[in-house]
Design a protein around this motif. Structure first.
Motif, PDB file in Angstrom:
ATOM      1  N   LEU A 148      27.118  61.954  15.290  1.00 17.55           N
ATOM      2  CA  LEU A 148      27.216  61.133  14.084  1.00 17.55           C
ATOM      3  C   LEU A 148      28.674  60.941  13.655  1.00 17.55           C
ATOM      4  O   LEU A 148      29.085  59.840  13.284  1.00 17.55           O
ATOM      5  CB  LEU A 148      26.430  61.772  12.939  1.00 17.55           C
ATOM      6  CG  LEU A 148      24.916  61.657  12.999  1.00 17.55           C
ATOM      7  CD1 LEU A 148      24.266  62.490  11.904  1.00 17.55           C
ATOM      8  CD2 LEU A 148      24.498  60.199  12.868  1.00 17.55           C
ATOM      9  N   LEU A 149      29.452  61.999  13.730  1.00 16.72           N
ATOM     10  CA  LEU A 149      30.869  61.900  13.372  1.00 16.72           C
ATOM     11  C   LEU A 149      31.617  60.976  14.332  1.00 16.72           C
ATOM     12  O   LEU A 149      32.456  60.177  13.907  1.00 16.72           O
ATOM     13  CB  LEU A 149      31.516  63.283  13.349  1.00 16.72           C
ATOM     14  CG  LEU A 149      31.140  64.174  12.172  1.00 16.72           C
ATOM     15  CD1 LEU A 149      31.712  65.566  12.355  1.00 16.72           C
ATOM     16  CD2 LEU A 149      31.613  63.562  10.865  1.00 16.72           C
ATOM     17  N   ARG A 150      31.324  61.093  15.626  1.00 19.52           N
ATOM     18  CA  ARG A 150      31.959  60.212  16.609  1.00 19.52           C
ATOM     19  C   ARG A 150      31.601  58.756  16.333  1.00 19.52           C
ATOM     20  O   ARG A 150      32.470  57.876  16.363  1.00 19.52           O
ATOM     21  CB  ARG A 150      31.508  60.593  18.021  1.00 19.52           C
ATOM     22  CG  ARG A 150      32.526  61.346  18.808  1.00 19.52           C
ATOM     23  CD  ARG A 150      32.162  61.461  20.279  1.00 19.52           C
ATOM     24  NE  ARG A 150      30.771  61.704  20.574  1.00 19.52           N
ATOM     25  CZ  ARG A 150      30.200  62.909  20.631  1.00 19.52           C
ATOM     26  NH1 ARG A 150      30.908  63.974  20.391  1.00 19.52           N
ATOM     27  NH2 ARG A 150      28.921  63.032  20.919  1.00 19.52           N
ATOM     28  N   ASP A 151      30.324  58.493  16.061  1.00 17.10           N
ATOM     29  CA  ASP A 151      29.892  57.125  15.757  1.00 17.10           C
ATOM     30  C   ASP A 151      30.573  56.605  14.499  1.00 17.10           C
ATOM     31  O   ASP A 151      30.982  55.452  14.437  1.00 17.10           O
ATOM     32  CB  ASP A 151      28.368  57.063  15.586  1.00 17.10           C
ATOM     33  CG  ASP A 151      27.625  57.279  16.903  1.00 17.10           C
ATOM     34  OD1 ASP A 151      28.276  57.230  17.969  1.00 17.10           O
ATOM     35  OD2 ASP A 151      26.395  57.505  16.841  1.00 17.10           O
ATOM     36  N   GLN A 152      30.712  57.474  13.499  1.00 16.73           N
ATOM     37  CA  GLN A 152      31.351  57.070  12.250  1.00 16.73           C
ATOM     38  C   GLN A 152      32.826  56.730  12.490  1.00 16.73           C
ATOM     39  O   GLN A 152      33.332  55.736  11.973  1.00 16.73           O
ATOM     40  CB  GLN A 152      31.233  58.185  11.211  1.00 16.73           C
ATOM     41  CG  GLN A 152      31.736  57.805   9.846  1.00 16.73           C
ATOM     42  CD  GLN A 152      31.555  58.945   8.848  1.00 16.73           C
ATOM     43  OE1 GLN A 152      31.231  60.059   9.221  1.00 16.73           O
ATOM     44  NE2 GLN A 152      31.759  58.647   7.592  1.00 16.73           N
ATOM     45  N   ASP A 153      33.513  57.529  13.303  1.00 13.78           N
ATOM     46  CA  ASP A 153      34.916  57.248  13.630  1.00 13.78           C
ATOM     47  C   ASP A 153      35.042  55.928  14.376  1.00 13.78           C
ATOM     48  O   ASP A 153      35.955  55.144  14.122  1.00 13.78           O
ATOM     49  CB  ASP A 153      35.511  58.373  14.467  1.00 13.78           C
ATOM     50  CG  ASP A 153      35.786  59.627  13.656  1.00 13.78           C
ATOM     51  OD1 ASP A 153      35.793  59.540  12.401  1.00 13.78           O
ATOM     52  OD2 ASP A 153      35.995  60.694  14.277  1.00 13.78           O
ATOM     53  N   GLN A 154      34.119  55.663  15.304  1.00 17.23           N
ATOM     54  CA  GLN A 154      34.158  54.405  16.052  1.00 17.23           C
ATOM     55  C   GLN A 154      33.919  53.224  15.122  1.00 17.23           C
ATOM     56  O   GLN A 154      34.563  52.186  15.252  1.00 17.23           O
ATOM     57  CB  GLN A 154      33.122  54.429  17.173  1.00 17.23           C
ATOM     58  CG  GLN A 154      33.494  55.334  18.323  1.00 17.23           C
ATOM     59  CD  GLN A 154      32.398  55.414  19.375  1.00 17.23           C
ATOM     60  OE1 GLN A 154      31.305  54.879  19.202  1.00 17.23           O
ATOM     61  NE2 GLN A 154      32.688  56.112  20.469  1.00 17.23           N
ATOM     62  N   ASP A 155      32.990  53.381  14.178  1.00 19.64           N
ATOM     63  CA  ASP A 155      32.728  52.306  13.212  1.00 19.64           C
ATOM     64  C   ASP A 155      33.958  52.032  12.362  1.00 19.64           C
ATOM     65  O   ASP A 155      34.292  50.878  12.086  1.00 19.64           O
ATOM     66  CB  ASP A 155      31.536  52.659  12.313  1.00 19.64           C
ATOM     67  CG  ASP A 155      30.211  52.626  13.061  1.00 19.64           C
ATOM     68  OD1 ASP A 155      30.169  52.069  14.179  1.00 19.64           O
ATOM     69  OD2 ASP A 155      29.218  53.173  12.524  1.00 19.64           O
ATOM     70  N   GLN A 156      34.661  53.087  11.944  1.00 13.89           N
ATOM     71  CA  GLN A 156      35.874  52.901  11.142  1.00 13.89           C
ATOM     72  C   GLN A 156      36.954  52.211  11.960  1.00 13.89           C
ATOM     73  O   GLN A 156      37.668  51.356  11.458  1.00 13.89           O
ATOM     74  CB  GLN A 156      36.367  54.239  10.618  1.00 13.89           C
ATOM     75  CG  GLN A 156      35.532  54.796   9.496  1.00 13.89           C
ATOM     76  CD  GLN A 156      36.027  56.162   9.034  1.00 13.89           C
ATOM     77  OE1 GLN A 156      36.902  56.756   9.633  1.00 13.89           O
ATOM     78  NE2 GLN A 156      35.441  56.650   7.954  1.00 13.89           N
ATOM     79  N   ASP A 157      37.075  52.594  13.225  1.00 15.06           N
ATOM     80  CA  ASP A 157      38.065  51.954  14.093  1.00 15.06           C
ATOM     81  C   ASP A 157      37.757  50.468  14.260  1.00 15.06           C
ATOM     82  O   ASP A 157      38.657  49.626  14.235  1.00 15.06           O
ATOM     83  CB  ASP A 157      38.113  52.630  15.464  1.00 15.06           C
ATOM     84  CG  ASP A 157      38.723  54.024  15.409  1.00 15.06           C
ATOM     85  OD1 ASP A 157      39.372  54.345  14.380  1.00 15.06           O
ATOM     86  OD2 ASP A 157      38.536  54.787  16.385  1.00 15.06           O
ATOM     87  N   GLN A 158      36.480  50.136  14.417  1.00 20.41           N
ATOM     88  CA  GLN A 158      36.091  48.736  14.548  1.00 20.41           C
ATOM     89  C   GLN A 158      36.374  47.977  13.266  1.00 20.41           C
ATOM     90  O   GLN A 158      36.836  46.844  13.296  1.00 20.41           O
ATOM     91  CB  GLN A 158      34.611  48.619  14.911  1.00 20.41           C
ATOM     92  CG  GLN A 158      34.305  49.012  16.336  1.00 20.41           C
ATOM     93  CD  GLN A 158      32.817  48.969  16.640  1.00 20.41           C
ATOM     94  OE1 GLN A 158      32.006  48.709  15.755  1.00 20.41           O
ATOM     95  NE2 GLN A 158      32.463  49.230  17.894  1.00 20.41           N
TER      96      GLN A 158
END
Length: 144
Positions: A101-111
């Motif tokens: 979940l944290l990895r997905d959240q970081d990827q969403d923020q990067d996008q």
């Protein structure tokens, strides 16, 4: 440094305390192998009781730790207490899920940050410029 006491020291002291008949204290029991065996058995029993008490304390601490771990892991069946093995497996799954979940959240923020830049990916030179600018700002704030 004082000399080390041997493991037999308590037994030897008990043996020395038992006097032979005919010495200065009449009526004291004579030294016998049976008396030494009883003293050795008592010492073994004391050590075993102490070891059992240490093991009980260790297991109590371990069980408290498992109870604390169970309290933070979501359970599917709330009426059944998880075994130690099940608790460890659930903790492993829970940690992996949270990490994902944290990895997905970081990827969403990067996008989201990329979209704020006009929707185009940043070039390597733009990232290097930002990094140089950031380093320069840090040196100005923290002069040595």
């Amino acid at each position: 440094m004082p000399p080390r006491r041997s493991l037999l020291a308590p037994f030897l002291e008990q043996i020395r305390a038992v006097r032979h008949p005919g010495e200065d204290e009449p009526g004291r029991p004579a030294w016998t192998p049976c008396a030494v065996a009883r003293a050795a058995e008592r010492a073994r029993r004391r050590r075993r009781l102490a070891a059992n008490a240490r093991e009980r304390r260790r297991m109590l601490g371990l069980n408290v730790a498992f109870d604390r771990l169970r309290s933070v892991i979501p359970q599917l069946e709330s009426d059944k207490k998880l075994s130690k093995s099940e608790t460890l497996q659930m903790a492993q799954i829970y940690i992996a899920t949270l990490s994902e979940l944290l990895r997905d959240q970081d990827q969403d923020q990067d996008q989201d940050e990329d979209e704020d830049d006009g929707g185009r990916p940043r070039s390597l030179s733009e990232e290097e410029e930002d990094e140089d600018e950031h380093t320069h700002t840090q040196k100005q704030q923290n002069p040595k």
